[in-house]
Design an enzyme around this catalytic site. Structure first.
Site, PDB file in Angstrom:
ATOM      1  N   GLY A 210      13.424  17.701 -26.588  1.00  0.00           N
ATOM      2  CA  GLY A 210      14.064  17.249 -25.641  1.00  0.00           C
ATOM      3  C   GLY A 210      13.984  15.255 -25.665  1.00  0.00           C
ATOM      4  CG  ASN A 211      16.391  12.856 -23.924  1.00  0.00           C
ATOM      5  OD1 ASN A 211      16.316  12.620 -22.684  1.00  0.00           O
ATOM      6  ND2 ASN A 211      17.465  13.485 -24.643  1.00  0.00           N
ATOM      7  CE1 TYR A 212       8.263  10.599 -23.296  1.00  0.00           C
ATOM      8  CE2 TYR A 212       9.491   9.557 -24.958  1.00  0.00           C
ATOM      9  CZ  TYR A 212       8.501  10.229 -24.681  1.00  0.00           C
ATOM     10  OH  TYR A 212       7.184  10.472 -25.318  1.00  0.00           O
ATOM     11  CB  ALA A 278      19.733  11.405 -22.243  1.00  0.00           C
TER      12      ALA A 278
END
Ligand code: CTP
Length: 400
Positions: A210-212, A278
């Site tokens: 995943g990402n932030y 994102a």
């Protein structure tokens, strides 16, 4: 002329010390040309007399279901239909709780439940009551029903304590209503698709890539479009945010493929699509159906495959009249990369966030963006709260 002129407003008054400020609020609304019907809870009358309020509003104050001597029934349904908006100031913890849970044991709450128009709630209570988790939960429930909360201020309270719980000043409440009635509804009738948040690409039942991304920018955009009259579909990856405006339909997804499927369904009937998510660029080729155990395996190698590019896919599907807006998060060659993405994905506009700007990008409450349009124009904005950035972005979309 005030935007309040000629508007039908229900002013709900509950039993709290701040009820004395409701007199000023009533005077301001009347002075601005509004027609005001006061509805009080029984406790409200202990703090301020109906005689004062009916003299100022030139209408009998409604508080009971029936007039005692004539048996005349006061219709909360008719009142609810008559109103262009309802404002409850002060709103006590008890009334907020009743509103949140539909406990219609007085005229004010029944009127609230019958109201078809926008409702504003201005809480006023002692700081500990305000800070109690049940008050917070009830206020959040009211928000989730589409009510607008006019946040109380911090300051000296009737109890002598100092903290958050003072009802917002009448001038500010009147301004909020005025702003509401003069707001632009330039997206009325438009359907908008917004993507937000990260995507999670499963490795095994307990792990993902995943990402932030916090989703804050996308949610702010969805709320902004809805407040300007649009019907919004918000396709969101896993985040811990909620939507407040009932005109936003939230579709929760996890992976890029699920996000693509939701977008392909919503895009054909959309006028505008804003790709704020994102999206993870890669996903594991296979998902283990059981947890990958440490003892039983060598260091695992996770083979990745490319995820679909949702913005580019919609760019290919785009019909004339539809607008497609993307985001670019860049660390180097920002402007050139953004312009290149605009072309490659067949976008009409791209919003550049630079990771070099402090306070901009992932997880923050503020953002600093530059907008590039397909006609070659460019507009740069300062560092602002994400809600204000959303207004700038939607203004830019509406000017294409
Ligand atoms: N985007 C998308 N689907 C993807 C990747 C990106 O819809 N699989 C969208 C984003 O929502 C954003 C725009 O494309 O609106 C640009 O995203 P960004 O991550 O900046 O660009 P990428 O195309 O992923 O390029 P790179 O990672 O090389 O910068």
């Amino acid at each position: 002329m005030s935007a309040l002129s000629g508007k039908h407003i229900i002013l709900g008054i509950c039993g709290g010390i701040a009820a004395y400020k409701s007199v000023t609020l009533l005077r301001l609304l009347i002075k601005a040309g509004a027609e005001v019907q006061v509805v009080m809870t029984p406790a409200g009358k202990e703090f301020i007399t109906p005689v004062t309020l009916s003299s100022l509003s030139q209408k009998p104050v409604v508080s009971e279901f029936f007039t005692a001597n004539t048996g005349e029934w006061h219709s909360h349904v008719d009142l609810g239909l008559w109103a262009d908006c309802m404002v409850i100031a002060p709103a006590t913890a008890s009334t907020i709780g009743k509103m949140a849970h539909g406990i219609a044991d007085n005229m004010l709450v029944t009127t609230y439940l019958s109201a078809k128009s926008q409702v504003f709630v201005a809480p006023a209570m002692d700081l500990d009551m305000m800070a109690h988790p049940s008050t917070t939960a009830n206020i959040n429930l009211l928000r989730s029903y589409g009510n607008i909360i006019i946040e109380p201020e911090s300051g000296e309270l009737a109890s002598g304590l100092v903290g958050k719980g003072r009802m917002e000043e009448p001038e500010k409440i009147a301004e909020t209503l005025e702003r509401y009635f003069s707001a632009t509804v330039d997206m009325k009738g438009k359907k908008v698709l917004v993507t937000a948040g990260p995507t999670h690409e499963k490795i095994d039942p307990v792990r993902f890539i995943g990402n932030y991304s916090s989703g804050k920018m996308g949610y702010a955009l969805a709320e902004e479009c809805a407040s300007r009259g649009a019907e919004v579909t918000l396709v969101s990856g896993p985040v811990s945010l909620s939507v407040h405006n009932p005109a936003v339909k939230l579709v929760r997804v996890e992976s890029a493929r699920e996000m693509l499927a939701a977008c392909e369904e919503a895009f054909p009937s959309s006028d505008v699509a804003v790709m704020c998510a994102a999206v993870a660029d890669y996903a594991p080729r296979t998902v283990a159906d059981h947890k990958i155990k440490r003892e039983h395996s060598d260091v695992p190698v996770i083979e990745l495959v490319k995820n679909p590019d949702i913005a580019a896919t919609l760019g290919k599907m785009k019909r004339s009249g539809q607008l497609l807006v993307g985001f670019a998060l860049e660390t180097d060659n920002e402007a050139d990369n953004a312009r290149e993405k605009l072309k490659r994905k067949n976008l009409d506009m791209i919003v550049l966030n630079s990771m070099r700007d402090k306070g901009a990008g992932f997880g923050t409450d503020t953002n600093k963006v530059t907008v590039f349009k397909a006609d070659g124009s460019r507009e740069e904005f300062g560092l602002k709260p994400k809600s204000e950035v959303a207004t700038d972005i939607v203004d830019a979309i509406m000017s294409i």
